[in-house]
Structure formats: C-alpha cells, structure tokens
Design a protein around this motif. Structure first.
Motif, PDB file in Angstrom:
ATOM      1  N   GLU A  54       1.201  -1.700  -0.075  1.00  0.00           N
ATOM      2  CA  GLU A  54       0.204   0.117  -0.138  1.00  0.00           C
ATOM      3  C   GLU A  54       0.969   1.766  -0.020  1.00  0.00           C
ATOM      4  O   GLU A  54       2.394   1.165   1.164  1.00  0.00           O
ATOM      5  N   TYR A  55       0.400   2.226  -0.989  1.00  0.00           N
ATOM      6  CA  TYR A  55       1.917   3.099  -1.147  1.00  0.00           C
ATOM      7  C   TYR A  55       0.741   4.534  -1.008  1.00  0.00           C
ATOM      8  O   TYR A  55      -0.329   4.322  -1.218  1.00  0.00           O
ATOM      9  N   VAL A  56       1.712   5.381   0.336  1.00  0.00           N
ATOM     10  CA  VAL A  56       0.505   6.577   0.650  1.00  0.00           C
ATOM     11  C   VAL A  56       1.168   7.358   0.348  1.00  0.00           C
ATOM     12  O   VAL A  56       2.578   8.124   1.217  1.00  0.00           O
ATOM     13  N   LEU A  57       0.614   8.412  -0.745  1.00  0.00           N
ATOM     14  CA  LEU A  57       1.368   9.892  -0.750  1.00  0.00           C
ATOM     15  C   LEU A  57       0.879  10.924   0.262  1.00  0.00           C
ATOM     16  O   LEU A  57      -0.545  11.375   0.757  1.00  0.00           O
ATOM     17  N   CYS A  58       2.236  11.295   1.412  1.00  0.00           N
ATOM     18  CA  CYS A  58       1.789  12.825   1.848  1.00  0.00           C
ATOM     19  C   CYS A  58       2.318  13.868   1.129  1.00  0.00           C
ATOM     20  O   CYS A  58       3.275  14.035   0.593  1.00  0.00           O
ATOM     21  N   THR A  59       1.617  14.854   1.735  1.00  0.00           N
ATOM     22  CA  THR A  59       2.023  16.407   1.040  1.00  0.00           C
ATOM     23  C   THR A  59       2.684  17.245   2.408  1.00  0.00           C
ATOM     24  O   THR A  59       2.786  18.225   2.171  1.00  0.00           O
ATOM     25  N   ASP A  60       2.662  16.965   3.605  1.00  0.00           N
ATOM     26  CA  ASP A  60       2.661  17.634   4.860  1.00  0.00           C
ATOM     27  C   ASP A  60       4.554  17.892   4.569  1.00  0.00           C
ATOM     28  O   ASP A  60       5.274  18.250   5.204  1.00  0.00           O
ATOM     29  N   ASN A  61       4.928  16.309   4.547  1.00  0.00           N
ATOM     30  CA  ASN A  61       6.464  16.458   4.751  1.00  0.00           C
ATOM     31  C   ASN A  61       6.319  15.675   3.319  1.00  0.00           C
ATOM     32  O   ASN A  61       6.713  13.981   3.196  1.00  0.00           O
ATOM     33  N   PRO A  62       6.541  15.985   2.087  1.00  0.00           N
ATOM     34  CA  PRO A  62       6.167  14.885   1.314  1.00  0.00           C
ATOM     35  C   PRO A  62       7.100  13.691   1.111  1.00  0.00           C
ATOM     36  O   PRO A  62       8.447  14.147   0.628  1.00  0.00           O
ATOM     37  N   CYS A  63       6.706  12.939   0.286  1.00  0.00           N
ATOM     38  CA  CYS A  63       7.569  11.188   0.357  1.00  0.00           C
ATOM     39  C   CYS A  63       5.944  10.355   0.206  1.00  0.00           C
ATOM     40  O   CYS A  63       4.532  10.754   0.541  1.00  0.00           O
ATOM     41  N   ILE A  64       6.569   9.151   0.194  1.00  0.00           N
ATOM     42  CA  ILE A  64       5.840   8.233  -0.221  1.00  0.00           C
ATOM     43  C   ILE A  64       6.103   7.053   0.937  1.00  0.00           C
ATOM     44  O   ILE A  64       6.927   6.817   0.996  1.00  0.00           O
ATOM     45  N   HIS A  65       5.060   6.500   1.527  1.00  0.00           N
ATOM     46  CA  HIS A  65       5.651   5.826   3.115  1.00  0.00           C
ATOM     47  C   HIS A  65       4.396   4.279   1.939  1.00  0.00           C
ATOM     48  O   HIS A  65       3.318   4.627   1.173  1.00  0.00           O
ATOM     49  N   VAL A  66       5.423   2.642   2.189  1.00  0.00           N
ATOM     50  CA  VAL A  66       5.213   2.022   1.726  1.00  0.00           C
ATOM     51  C   VAL A  66       5.234   1.053   3.175  1.00  0.00           C
ATOM     52  O   VAL A  66       5.677   0.594   3.688  1.00  0.00           O
ATOM     53  N   PHE A  67       3.601   0.259   3.009  1.00  0.00           N
ATOM     54  CA  PHE A  67       3.154  -1.105   4.048  1.00  0.00           C
ATOM     55  C   PHE A  67       2.731  -1.828   3.386  1.00  0.00           C
ATOM     56  O   PHE A  67       2.776  -1.672   2.326  1.00  0.00           O
ATOM     57  N   SER A  68       3.263  -3.022   4.389  1.00  0.00           N
ATOM     58  CA  SER A  68       2.044  -4.057   4.019  1.00  0.00           C
ATOM     59  C   SER A  68       0.731  -4.228   4.347  1.00  0.00           C
ATOM     60  O   SER A  68       0.255  -3.024   4.566  1.00  0.00           O
ATOM     61  N   HIS A  69       0.191  -4.786   3.683  1.00  0.00           N
ATOM     62  CA  HIS A  69      -1.283  -4.796   3.584  1.00  0.00           C
ATOM     63  C   HIS A  69      -1.782  -5.274   5.504  1.00  0.00           C
ATOM     64  O   HIS A  69      -3.136  -5.204   5.024  1.00  0.00           O
ATOM     65  N   THR A  70      -0.619  -5.824   6.006  1.00  0.00           N
ATOM     66  CA  THR A  70      -1.009  -6.126   7.791  1.00  0.00           C
ATOM     67  C   THR A  70      -0.996  -4.495   8.712  1.00  0.00           C
ATOM     68  O   THR A  70      -0.865  -4.708   9.616  1.00  0.00           O
ATOM     69  N   GLY A  71      -0.366  -3.467   8.142  1.00  0.00           N
ATOM     70  CA  GLY A  71      -0.196  -2.017   7.941  1.00  0.00           C
ATOM     71  C   GLY A  71       1.159  -1.854   8.629  1.00  0.00           C
ATOM     72  O   GLY A  71       1.578  -0.762   9.226  1.00  0.00           O
ATOM     73  N   GLU A  72       2.541  -2.887   8.658  1.00  0.00           N
ATOM     74  CA  GLU A  72       3.994  -2.764   8.693  1.00  0.00           C
ATOM     75  C   GLU A  72       4.201  -1.888   7.967  1.00  0.00           C
ATOM     76  O   GLU A  72       4.162  -1.497   6.725  1.00  0.00           O
ATOM     77  N   ARG A  73       5.116  -0.898   8.202  1.00  0.00           N
ATOM     78  CA  ARG A  73       5.016   0.815   7.549  1.00  0.00           C
ATOM     79  C   ARG A  73       7.075  -0.281   6.890  1.00  0.00           C
ATOM     80  O   ARG A  73       8.048  -0.831   7.325  1.00  0.00           O
TER      81      ARG A  73
END
Length: 119
Positions: A22-41
């Motif tokens: 799961e990829y999440v694009l954030c704009t507060d501190n711009p980056c993409i966080h990648v997680f497993s489907h269980t929620g582990e970063r």
C-alpha cells in the motif's frame, strides 16, 4: 478500518494498492510511505523537496515495473522514480496556450493498460 502505522501520517493526498503493498503519498513532509497489507511500514520513498525538486506532489501512479510517476503541481511536470526512489526522468510541460491550463487543473494521474499516461 485500521491504522497503517503507529506514527501519524499527516496530510495524505493519494493512495495506491498493489497485490502486496500500500503506497501513501503525503504532502505535509512530501514523501511516499509504503506499507504491507497488515499495516507494517516497509519503507519511505523519495525524500522530496529540494533534493528531488518536488515541492507539491498532487497525484501519483505506478507502472507495471513498480516505477512511481508523480505529478508535481509547482513545476507542472511529471517526475518518474524507481521503486527504490531514484529519479529516472522528468516529463516537462510544453507551454502552448491552453495546454498549460489543462495540466494545472488536472485532478488525477492514471497509467492505462496500454501504458498511456492520462491526466
């Protein structure tokens, strides 16, 4: 519903799901966080800002190889990164009349099955 991480993710802008991540694009501190489907970063990609010259990422998509295409509002360009976060290339906008307005008002970024990029 579940939390993706113990750390707060502020100002998420876009999310993409693959078969295993799961990829999440954030704009507060711009980056993409990648997680497993269980929620582990798993990792955080693309330290944006001055290093990558992306200041206001609006949308992104993934190509079949896992490369990340990001539409940057400030530069009015699309920047392409490897899944490890290395810059591959930039697609610049040709400023011709209404085309620049069309790009600045885009509401998403999609890569079709035929690998055509659609805004």
């Amino acid at each position: 519903m579940r939390n993706l991480t113990e750390q707060k993710i502020r100002r998420p802008r876009d999310i993409k799901l693959t078969s295993d991540e799961e990829y999440v694009l954030c704009t507060d501190n711009p980056c993409i966080h990648v997680f497993s489907h269980t929620g582990e970063r798993l990792r955080s990609l693309i330290s944006m800002g001055s290093q990558m010259e992306i200041t206001t990422p609006h949308f992104f998509c993934l190509d079949p190889a896992g490369n990340i295409l990001i539409r940057d509002f400030t530069s009015k360009a699309i920047k392409i990164f490897s899944k490890e976060g290395n810059h591959i290339r930039t697609i610049e906008v040709v400023e011709e009349g209404d085309r620049i307005i069309w790009l600045s008002r885009s509401l998403g970024l999609v890569l079709t099955n035929e690998l055509n990029l659609v805004l």
